[in-house]
Design a protein around this motif. Structure first.
Motif, PDB file in Angstrom:
ATOM      1  N   LEU A 134       1.071  -1.156  -0.014  1.00  0.00           N
ATOM      2  CA  LEU A 134       0.042  -0.138  -0.137  1.00  0.00           C
ATOM      3  C   LEU A 134       0.731   1.333  -0.140  1.00  0.00           C
ATOM      4  CD1 LEU A 134      -2.767   0.727  -0.030  1.00  0.00           C
ATOM      5  CD2 LEU A 134      -2.820   0.592   2.614  1.00  0.00           C
ATOM      6  N   GLN A 135       2.043   1.176   0.838  1.00  0.00           N
ATOM      7  CA  GLN A 135       2.799   2.549   0.886  1.00  0.00           C
ATOM      8  C   GLN A 135       3.336   2.426  -0.574  1.00  0.00           C
ATOM      9  OE1 GLN A 135       3.900   4.567   2.939  1.00  0.00           O
ATOM     10  NE2 GLN A 135       5.575   5.514   1.763  1.00  0.00           N
ATOM     11  N   ARG A 136       3.731   1.411  -1.240  1.00  0.00           N
ATOM     12  CA  ARG A 136       4.403   1.571  -2.535  1.00  0.00           C
ATOM     13  C   ARG A 136       3.431   2.235  -3.607  1.00  0.00           C
ATOM     14  NH1 ARG A 136       7.623  -3.593  -4.358  1.00  0.00           N
ATOM     15  NH2 ARG A 136       9.468  -2.644  -3.380  1.00  0.00           N
ATOM     16  N   GLU A 137       2.317   1.949  -3.343  1.00  0.00           N
ATOM     17  CA  GLU A 137       0.856   2.412  -4.245  1.00  0.00           C
ATOM     18  C   GLU A 137       0.961   3.827  -4.001  1.00  0.00           C
ATOM     19  OE1 GLU A 137      -3.053   0.627  -3.994  1.00  0.00           O
ATOM     20  OE2 GLU A 137      -1.915  -0.968  -4.308  1.00  0.00           O
ATOM     21  N   VAL A 138       0.588   4.405  -2.803  1.00  0.00           N
ATOM     22  CA  VAL A 138       0.180   5.755  -2.747  1.00  0.00           C
ATOM     23  C   VAL A 138       1.550   6.561  -2.443  1.00  0.00           C
ATOM     24  CG1 VAL A 138      -1.790   5.218  -1.267  1.00  0.00           C
ATOM     25  CG2 VAL A 138       0.233   5.631   0.012  1.00  0.00           C
ATOM     26  N   SER A 139       2.763   6.020  -2.364  1.00  0.00           N
ATOM     27  CA  SER A 139       3.920   6.909  -2.314  1.00  0.00           C
ATOM     28  C   SER A 139       5.273   5.997  -2.813  1.00  0.00           C
ATOM     29  CB  SER A 139       4.199   7.421  -0.790  1.00  0.00           C
ATOM     30  OG  SER A 139       5.601   8.034  -0.682  1.00  0.00           O
ATOM     31  N   ARG A 140       5.800   5.969  -2.191  1.00  0.00           N
ATOM     32  CA  ARG A 140       7.037   4.902  -2.205  1.00  0.00           C
ATOM     33  C   ARG A 140       7.671   4.532  -1.317  1.00  0.00           C
ATOM     34  NH1 ARG A 140      12.587   6.373  -2.649  1.00  0.00           N
ATOM     35  NH2 ARG A 140      13.059   8.389  -2.749  1.00  0.00           N
ATOM     36  N   LEU A 141       8.655   3.417  -1.604  1.00  0.00           N
ATOM     37  CA  LEU A 141       9.529   3.046  -0.022  1.00  0.00           C
ATOM     38  C   LEU A 141      10.608   3.547  -0.161  1.00  0.00           C
ATOM     39  CD1 LEU A 141       8.212  -0.805  -0.019  1.00  0.00           C
ATOM     40  CD2 LEU A 141       7.938   0.962   1.830  1.00  0.00           C
ATOM     41  N   PRO A 142      11.301   3.913   0.944  1.00  0.00           N
ATOM     42  CA  PRO A 142      12.556   4.393   1.014  1.00  0.00           C
ATOM     43  C   PRO A 142      13.599   3.296   0.563  1.00  0.00           C
ATOM     44  CG  PRO A 142      11.334   4.646   3.305  1.00  0.00           C
ATOM     45  CD  PRO A 142      10.758   3.787   2.319  1.00  0.00           C
ATOM     46  N   ASP A 143      14.710   3.867   0.088  1.00  0.00           N
ATOM     47  CA  ASP A 143      15.960   3.265  -0.259  1.00  0.00           C
ATOM     48  C   ASP A 143      17.207   3.920   0.015  1.00  0.00           C
ATOM     49  OD1 ASP A 143      16.638   5.063  -2.120  1.00  0.00           O
ATOM     50  OD2 ASP A 143      15.435   4.124  -3.788  1.00  0.00           O
ATOM     51  N   ALA A 144      18.332   3.217  -0.144  1.00  0.00           N
ATOM     52  CA  ALA A 144      19.381   3.398   0.479  1.00  0.00           C
ATOM     53  C   ALA A 144      20.250   4.590  -0.093  1.00  0.00           C
ATOM     54  CB  ALA A 144      20.523   2.610   0.390  1.00  0.00           C
ATOM     55  N   GLN A 145      19.847   4.807  -1.592  1.00  0.00           N
ATOM     56  CA  GLN A 145      20.419   5.667  -2.308  1.00  0.00           C
ATOM     57  C   GLN A 145      19.965   7.103  -2.399  1.00  0.00           C
ATOM     58  OE1 GLN A 145      19.134   2.826  -4.216  1.00  0.00           O
ATOM     59  NE2 GLN A 145      20.795   1.952  -3.317  1.00  0.00           N
ATOM     60  N   SER A 146      18.700   7.250  -1.653  1.00  0.00           N
ATOM     61  CA  SER A 146      18.368   8.730  -1.620  1.00  0.00           C
ATOM     62  C   SER A 146      17.568   8.945  -0.139  1.00  0.00           C
ATOM     63  CB  SER A 146      17.188   8.784  -2.765  1.00  0.00           C
ATOM     64  OG  SER A 146      16.074   7.916  -2.524  1.00  0.00           O
ATOM     65  N   LEU A 147      17.209  10.044   0.093  1.00  0.00           N
ATOM     66  CA  LEU A 147      16.402  10.443   1.216  1.00  0.00           C
ATOM     67  C   LEU A 147      15.035  10.645   0.839  1.00  0.00           C
ATOM     68  CD1 LEU A 147      16.511  11.162   4.232  1.00  0.00           C
ATOM     69  CD2 LEU A 147      17.004  13.485   3.688  1.00  0.00           C
ATOM     70  N   LEU A 148      14.094  10.078   1.233  1.00  0.00           N
ATOM     71  CA  LEU A 148      12.619  10.109   1.179  1.00  0.00           C
ATOM     72  C   LEU A 148      12.149  11.162   2.019  1.00  0.00           C
ATOM     73  CD1 LEU A 148      10.137   9.461  -0.541  1.00  0.00           C
ATOM     74  CD2 LEU A 148       9.838   7.511   1.138  1.00  0.00           C
ATOM     75  N   THR A 176       0.343   8.875   4.956  1.00  0.00           N
ATOM     76  CA  THR A 176       1.037   7.410   4.360  1.00  0.00           C
ATOM     77  C   THR A 176       0.829   6.407   5.263  1.00  0.00           C
ATOM     78  OG1 THR A 176       3.147   7.944   4.510  1.00  0.00           O
ATOM     79  CG2 THR A 176       2.267   8.999   2.732  1.00  0.00           C
ATOM     80  N   PRO A 177       0.737   5.145   4.664  1.00  0.00           N
ATOM     81  CA  PRO A 177       0.787   3.763   5.431  1.00  0.00           C
ATOM     82  C   PRO A 177       1.986   3.780   6.124  1.00  0.00           C
ATOM     83  CG  PRO A 177       0.411   3.618   3.107  1.00  0.00           C
ATOM     84  CD  PRO A 177       0.483   4.677   3.267  1.00  0.00           C
ATOM     85  N   LEU A 178       3.329   4.156   5.849  1.00  0.00           N
ATOM     86  CA  LEU A 178       4.497   4.220   6.672  1.00  0.00           C
ATOM     87  C   LEU A 178       4.591   5.052   7.405  1.00  0.00           C
ATOM     88  CD1 LEU A 178       6.935   1.911   6.188  1.00  0.00           C
ATOM     89  CD2 LEU A 178       8.169   3.743   4.956  1.00  0.00           C
ATOM     90  N   LEU A 228       3.942   6.329  12.940  1.00  0.00           N
ATOM     91  CA  LEU A 228       4.818   7.413  13.606  1.00  0.00           C
ATOM     92  C   LEU A 228       3.912   8.306  14.478  1.00  0.00           C
ATOM     93  CD1 LEU A 228       7.070   8.756  10.820  1.00  0.00           C
ATOM     94  CD2 LEU A 228       7.616   7.693  12.693  1.00  0.00           C
ATOM     95  N   PHE A 229       2.615   8.417  14.180  1.00  0.00           N
ATOM     96  CA  PHE A 229       1.633   9.332  15.008  1.00  0.00           C
ATOM     97  C   PHE A 229       1.434   8.821  16.350  1.00  0.00           C
ATOM     98  CE2 PHE A 229       1.289  10.987  10.914  1.00  0.00           C
ATOM     99  CZ  PHE A 229       0.782  12.326  11.148  1.00  0.00           C
ATOM    100  N   LEU A 230       1.509   7.532  16.501  1.00  0.00           N
ATOM    101  CA  LEU A 230       1.344   6.756  17.901  1.00  0.00           C
ATOM    102  C   LEU A 230       2.733   6.787  18.784  1.00  0.00           C
ATOM    103  CD1 LEU A 230      -0.672   3.737  16.306  1.00  0.00           C
ATOM    104  CD2 LEU A 230      -1.582   5.918  16.925  1.00  0.00           C
ATOM    105  N   GLU A 231       3.701   6.935  18.111  1.00  0.00           N
ATOM    106  CA  GLU A 231       4.894   6.953  18.990  1.00  0.00           C
ATOM    107  C   GLU A 231       4.861   7.957  20.345  1.00  0.00           C
ATOM    108  OE1 GLU A 231       8.119   5.626  19.044  1.00  0.00           O
ATOM    109  OE2 GLU A 231       7.051   4.123  17.847  1.00  0.00           O
ATOM    110  N   PRO A 232       5.196   7.189  21.216  1.00  0.00           N
ATOM    111  CA  PRO A 232       5.400   8.214  22.488  1.00  0.00           C
ATOM    112  C   PRO A 232       6.689   9.069  22.679  1.00  0.00           C
ATOM    113  CG  PRO A 232       6.176   6.107  23.091  1.00  0.00           C
ATOM    114  CD  PRO A 232       5.553   5.807  21.656  1.00  0.00           C
ATOM    115  N   GLY A 233       6.839   9.931  23.424  1.00  0.00           N
ATOM    116  CA  GLY A 233       8.130  10.849  23.418  1.00  0.00           C
ATOM    117  C   GLY A 233       8.321  11.882  22.593  1.00  0.00           C
ATOM    118  N   LYS A 234       6.961  12.663  22.207  1.00  0.00           N
ATOM    119  CA  LYS A 234       7.065  13.829  21.350  1.00  0.00           C
ATOM    120  C   LYS A 234       7.835  15.038  22.105  1.00  0.00           C
ATOM    121  CE  LYS A 234       2.945  12.461  18.874  1.00  0.00           C
ATOM    122  NZ  LYS A 234       2.566  11.234  19.786  1.00  0.00           N
TER     123      LYS A 234
END
Lengths: 831, 221
Positions: free
Chosen positions: A608-622, A793-795, A799-805
């Motif tokens: 789903l992440q790949r469909e709506v945006s893309r997945l991060p990779d090692a060669q670039s900063l998403l 996005t799915p990925l 992050l929205f549920l992470e504690p420690g903001k």
């Protein structure tokens, strides 16, 4: 503890196929023993019990004359005995007077264990060898005796060795030393304890030029590097590593939650596994998570299986009780943390459960090694991802274990605070010549690249304080007479000795149940945590919920408060950052076309992440940018580890603030930083300009708590401030003051001071972890891709549920406050 | 921002620095400067701390004198870390101190650290009385309208430690003014017989903030 050598009955019953092939049948044992210099008394005694040596134990005997040897053998492979065999052989033939072999282990408990195990064959074979241990727990009388009349074999820790070498009689004690054995050397090499140890080895080598060094290790990612750490010319011996572990990911009916840690969703499945096995170790990454998990586990433990908890914050009494019950085979499971990573043999553990992504492959391998290691059977382990992202992370760790790749960040050159302490220690033992000490120091692996000016600066710091604006001309700590450096006042040696060592404890307070009889000790909490408590607060310790009643002297008094949800979960344990190796593997998994190995729920999420945006990779900063809930959001998928992503959050929001984008806060995980604010980011390049980030770091570092904590540790190690001993804290509290005051004073009056430079270096490679930001920027080059998306996005969702903001206090809040104030004024008819 | 309060009929200001100002008398009171502390530790063979605390303490004192236009100063004892500290001062620091003293009515109260005679300008006293108020180093439980120092009180708030004044209707205990000084927690038994129930703690910081004096939870003594 089990015998450290292989009983032939077990070995010949064919448990480890590869090893069994090379272990001689009993008839050949005598032949092999004749080949080796093992004394007849010992070989007869082994033979009488039907025991034969492992091949690597023979190898150690054959290589006894080598100046330095690193033996890498699996846990339970008899590597400690392998280390001692040459000593026993030499001592059996001609026991000299005095110290022959020094054994150094990272754990006190291990020295006592080894002493008992070593005495069995020595006494059994009737060898005239004296073996003693010496740690912080050894009595004063015994310690005095050991200095006057040392045993043949002394078992000790790096800290006790430092103390021994600080006495004037050190040359007499160590001049005849033949061998030094360093156990679990990989564990020591990762910390300042190891840096100190190799400096001490350099000292020993000067006192006894013929000294031979042996390092023992089970888990090593880079054997040549560890070999260099031990000595310049080290032979590496690799024992048969044994069969691969049987390691899988736990399959549960309920998918793991989107975010959070602790793995409590998996408790029913884990309890099921505990029932199916004899003894299970359940590892957690932090003490707080272990406490929460244990608490919930008990609520669901309907069969009342005997399960205990063990971690470093529990009282010693409580830990010893658990250890005793474990050895006696009374427990079915222990919920534990890193306090069980090393050392002691735990008997018949047949399953290891790792809850939460292991963050680091080497640690995972060590933990797996705790299962079944008495037999040459594969260790059995289960990984329990704590959330959806950790499913991918656990998969990456599984791949790494199967591929036999271990991770480890290179540690860089030896820290200078440790060098300062070493100079002080040397001065305690007697006068020294700077040229000679420098020559000695650069023979120690981590200090091989120290330059003479750097060394002289450290010496100046120790001697005069190294201050730019004022000197203690009359009251120098070290003075130079006829070219020799010595203590100005020899009586100060006693104070210096009390402060030796590189382990810095956080200030802790004991927790006791409040009652008329003094109260049962429950454990310890950090002083900072205790300071945040007010009466009535509930927290978890030792698996039970307690209520804070008050502080009495240096003790936190609590009452039991069963059944209530704890308001706070103990304290912040160490948060490990995911290693570079693991993040690389995670990015590789992201790059796959399909994910047949992943559970369906996780594979769908990635698709789903790949469909709506893309997945991060090692060669670039998403980067992803989207509005959500009335705020603008920016996600930085840097995959640089938690500490670096946190630092990145601080630095990027600072630039955003300067650009008027009104950031309001951020949260960081091992793989991403999520920033929210009032305006969207449209031009990301300036946010990730290395020079700009560095400049931001300089200003931000100034008043930072991380820096102050790091300063305190380095100042204690370098000998600028004394450790606060419990007794002194009680009596003269007006006299001691916070190291923060010294930090602020130095920054104001002497910003170029050496100790501030040391602090900065330490923080940069520690909690701030700037090196991984640099590494990430180097990896991606100019390839920064900002994707503007209509929604979350799915990925990004977890992050929205992470504690420690972390809130950002800037114009964003001013703007919010301003508009709120205007609304209120208008509502009241005043504007 | 200072905190203004009435004590024994007089309006006094607790300054965020830890100094006490009496506007009607143009009097500034400071306690426990501990000048020369790092020098003393070094002399005794201990750590070589950054030797900048004397100039830091003097610059704070200079700032307060400048802001308040005080013409009278009382140092409530332990002004020097020991009897030899005065002679150990850097020339530059000694001149700075003399410059602050010049033109002011300056009183040194004797403390336990600087008990010997001090060779420096100003009057030297065991105690001192101005109007209804008595100034001394260590509080006496039976006295009233008393201003003292010695204990270096500190309190916890919002997870950190703050130097603080302790105030009740009978006495004021000042925080330590010196840069290199630790403190004694307010809930220490030493304060129980001195401070009445309802005593206040005024915390030093950007702003002098008032809280009820933290006390030990059990008074079963």
């Amino acid at each position: 503890m089990a015998p450290d050598y292989a009983p032939a009955r077990r070995a010949s019953s064919g448990i480890r196929a590869s090893a069994a092939a090379s272990v001689a049948p009993c008839d050949d044992a005598h032949y092999l023993c004749r080949m080796t210099p093992l004394p007849p008394a010992l070989s007869d005694w082994f033979a009488a019990r039907g025991w034969t040596l492992h091949p690597h134990q023979h190898d150690m005997l054959a290589r006894a004359a080598d100046p330095a040897t690193l033996l890498i053998a699996p846990t339970g492979g008899g590597k400690t005995l392998a280390g001692f065999l040459p000593s026993l052989a030499e001592l059996a033939v001609a026991p000299p007077r005095g110290l022959h072999t020094l054994y150094i282990s990272p754990l006190k408990a291990l020295t006592a264990d080894i002493r008992r195990n070593l005495r069995t064959p020595v006494e059994g074979a009737g060898l005239p060898i004296r073996i003693e241990d010496r740690t912080g727990d050894t009595t004063y009388t015994q310690r005095r005796k050991q200095r006057a009349d040392p045993p043949h074999i002394l078992l000790t820790t790096p800290e006790s060795l430092a103390l021994l070498l600080s006495y004037e009689d050190a040359p007499r004690m160590f001049s005849g030393l033949q061998r030094v054995i360093i156990d679990e050397i990989h564990a020591l090499a990762e910390s300042k304890r190891g840096d100190q140890l190799v400096l001490l080895l350099a000292r020993l080598q000067t006192l006894s030029p013929g000294l031979r060094r042996v390092g023992l290790s089970a888990t090593v990612e880079d054997p040549p590097a560890l070999a260099r750490f031990l000595a310049p010319n080290t032979t590496i011996l690799q024992a048969d590593p044994g069969p691969d572990p049987d390691i899988t990911m736990l399959d549960t009916d309920i998918p793991p939650p989107w975010a959070g840690g602790g793995g409590r969703y998996a408790i029913p499945a884990i309890l099921h596994e505990v029932k199916r096995h004899q003894t299970t170790l359940i590892f957690h990454n932090t003490r707080a998570q272990a406490e929460l998990f244990f608490h919930d586990l008990w609520l669901q433990n309907e069969d009342s299986l005997p399960i205990a908890i063990h971690h470093g914050s529990l009282s010693r009494e409580q830990r010893e009780r658990v250890e005793g019950a474990m050895v006696a085979g009374q427990l079915r499971a222990i919920v534990c943390t890193g306090s069980l990573d090393l050392g002691i043999d735990w008997g018949d553990v047949d399953l290891v459960v790792q809850v939460g992504a292991p963050k680091n492959v080497k640690r995972l391998v060590q933990r797996i090694g705790r299962a079944n290691h008495r037999y040459n059977a594969p260790s059995k382990a289960l990984l329990v991802p704590a959330n959806r992202f950790e499913v991918v992370e656990c998969m990456a760790a599984l791949d790494a274990v199967r591929a036999h790749t271990l991770d480890g960040e290179p540690r860089g050159p030896g820290p200078r605070d440790v060098l300062c302490q070493h100079i002080l220690l040397t001065a305690c033992a007697g006068s020294f010549h700077a040229d000679a000490l420098f020559a000695e120091v650069i023979t120690a692996g981590p200090y091989a690249t120290v330059t003479r000016p750097e060394f002289d600066a450290a010496l100046d710091f120790v001697a005069t304080g190294g201050y730019a604006l004022r000197a203690y001309d009359r009251w120098q700590r070290l003075k130079q007479t006829n070219g020799q450096w010595h203590l100005r006042d020899p009586r100060t040696a006693a104070i210096i000795r009390q402060n030796l060592g590189t382990i810095i404890d956080t200030e802790t307070l004991k927790v006791r149940l409040k009652n008329r009889f003094g109260g049962t000790p429950l454990g310890e909490v950090e002083e900072d945590f205790a300071a945040t408590l007010t009466k009535g607060d509930t927290f978890l310790i030792g698996g039970e919920v307690v209520r804070y009643e008050g502080l009495n002297e240096l003790t936190v008094e609590v009452t039991r408060s069963p059944g209530r949800d704890p308001k706070v979960a103990v304290f912040n344990g160490t948060k490990f950052a995911t290693s570079t190796l693991l993040t690389q593997r995670i990015l590789q998994i992201f790059g796959q076309d399909r994910w047949p190995d992943l559970p369906a729920h996780t594979a769908q999420w990635l698709s789903l992440q790949r469909e709506v945006s893309r997945l991060p990779d090692a060669q670039s900063l998403l980067l992803e940018s989207f509005p959500h809930d009335g705020r603008e959001h920016l996600v930085i998928y840097g995959f640089a580890g938690r500490n670096a992503q946190q630092t990145l959050g601080l630095l990027v929001t600072k630039t955003m603030e300067e650009q008027g984008l009104a950031p309001l806060g951020f949260v960081a995980t091992d793989y991403a930083t999520l920033i929210w604010g009032l305006d969207p980011v449209t031009d990301p390049a300036p946010l990730f300009d290395l020079d700009r980030l560095k400049a931001g770091l300089e200003t931000w570092l100034a008043g930072n708590a991380v820096m102050k904590r790091t300063f305190r540790a380095s100042a204690i190690i370098a000998g600028l401030i004394e450790r606060s001993h419990q007794g002194r804290r009680k009596s003269g509290r007006q006299a001691t003051f916070s190291s923060d005051i010294l930090y602020d004073t130095l920054r104001k009056y002497d910003p170029g001071h050496q100790l501030l430079q040391i602090t900065r270096d330490e923080a940069m490679r520690g909690l701030i972890d700037f090196s991984r930001i640099e590494e990430m920027l180097a990896r991606i080059g100019p390839n920064i891709e900002l994707r503007r998306l209509p929604r979350i996005t799915p990925l990004a969702a977890p992050l929205f549920l992470e504690p420690g903001k972390t809130p950002v206090h800037g114009q964003g809040r001013e703007r919010l406050a301003e508009s709120a104030a205007i609304r209120l004024m208008q509502a009241a008819g005043l504007a | 921002m200072h905190h203004s309060f009435v004590f024994s009929g007089e309006t006094l200001h607790a300054l965020p620095s830890g100094a006490l100002f009496w506007p009607d008398q143009r009097l500034l009171v400071v306690s426990d400067l501990h000048l020369g502390k790092s020098e003393r530790l070094a002399r005794r063979g201990g750590s070589l701390l950054p030797p900048y605390e004397t100039r830091e303490t003097l610059s704070r004192l200079d700032h307060d004198l400048d802001q308040t236009h005080a013409t009278r100063v009382i140092c409530l004892g332990d002004s020097f870390d020991d009897a030899a500290a005065l002679s150990g001062l850097e020339e530059q620091d000694r001149l700075w101190l003399l410059r602050l003293i010049a033109g002011r009515d300056w009183t040194w109260i004797t403390g336990n650290h600087d008990a010997g005679p001090l060779d420096i300008a100003g009057s030297h006293r065991e105690t001192c009385r101005i109007g209804t108020l008595t100034f001394r180093h260590i509080a006496e439980a039976t006295d009233t309208a008393e201003v003292s120092g010695h204990y270096h009180p500190k309190a916890r708030l919002a997870g950190r430690a703050w130097r603080c004044f302790l105030v009740d209707p009978r006495r004021i205990i000042l925080p330590a003014f010196g840069a290199y000084t630790g403190g004694l927690w307010c809930d220490d038994p030493a304060f129980a017989p001195l401070m009445a129930p309802g005593a206040l703690a005024i915390l030093c910081g950007q702003t002098a903030r008032v809280i009820p004096m933290p006390r030990a939870s059990t008074i079963a003594r």
